[in-house]
Motif scaffolding. Structure first.
Motif: not given
Ligand code: THU
Length: 132
Positions: A19-30, A40-45
């Motif tokens: 929907y936005s075509n704006f891709a975001v990535g995150a990574a967490i080191l434990v 980011n995971i979008e929805n029709a709503s």
């Protein structure tokens, strides 16, 4: 720092953002060395969409880790300046990440800005610590 940003860039390829075509990535080191990705995971709503930061944090907790296990977090998008997390994500990071944990905000040009949650969300609402 650069390695975790590289992981966030890898994570970003898994975005679901038609929907936005704006891709975001995150990574967490434990602490045990595991790296957990989030996108980011979008929805029709539209309002049901979830940001990369929250996806990564919810996966981290769902995998059995807690705030004290989190060593650092990286977030990346194709932005002019290092990506700036939204207000909702700042509140969630405030809840689920320790106050002094490094957060690396990055873009695809290789710019990285290191912050901690207090920089992103000063004078935060924190039910467990402030309101006793
Ligand atoms: N988004 C993130 O995943 N993280 C941010 O820091 C900013 C915004 C997502 C939400 C939506 O899927 C898309 O980017 C456009 O706002």
């Amino acid at each position: 720092m650069k390695n975790l940003v590289a992981e966030a860039i890898k994570a970003r390829t898994k975005t679901y953002s038609p929907y936005s075509n704006f891709a975001v990535g995150a990574a967490i080191l434990v602490k045990d060395g595991t790296i957990i990705h989030g996108v980011n995971i979008e929805n029709a709503s539209y309002g049901l969409s979830n940001c990369a930061e929250r996806s990564a944090l919810f996966s981290t907790y769902s995998s059995g880790y807690k705030k004290e296990d989190i060593v650092a977090m990286a977030i990346v998008a194709d932005t002019k300046k290092p990506v700036s997390p939204c207000g909702a994500c700042r509140q969630v990071i405030n809840e689920l990440v320790e106050k002094d944990t490094p957060i690396y905000l990055a873009n695809l040009k290789g710019e990285i800005k290191q912050v901690k949650i207090a920089d992103l969300l000063p004078y935060s609402f924190d039910e467990l610590e402030n309101n006793e």
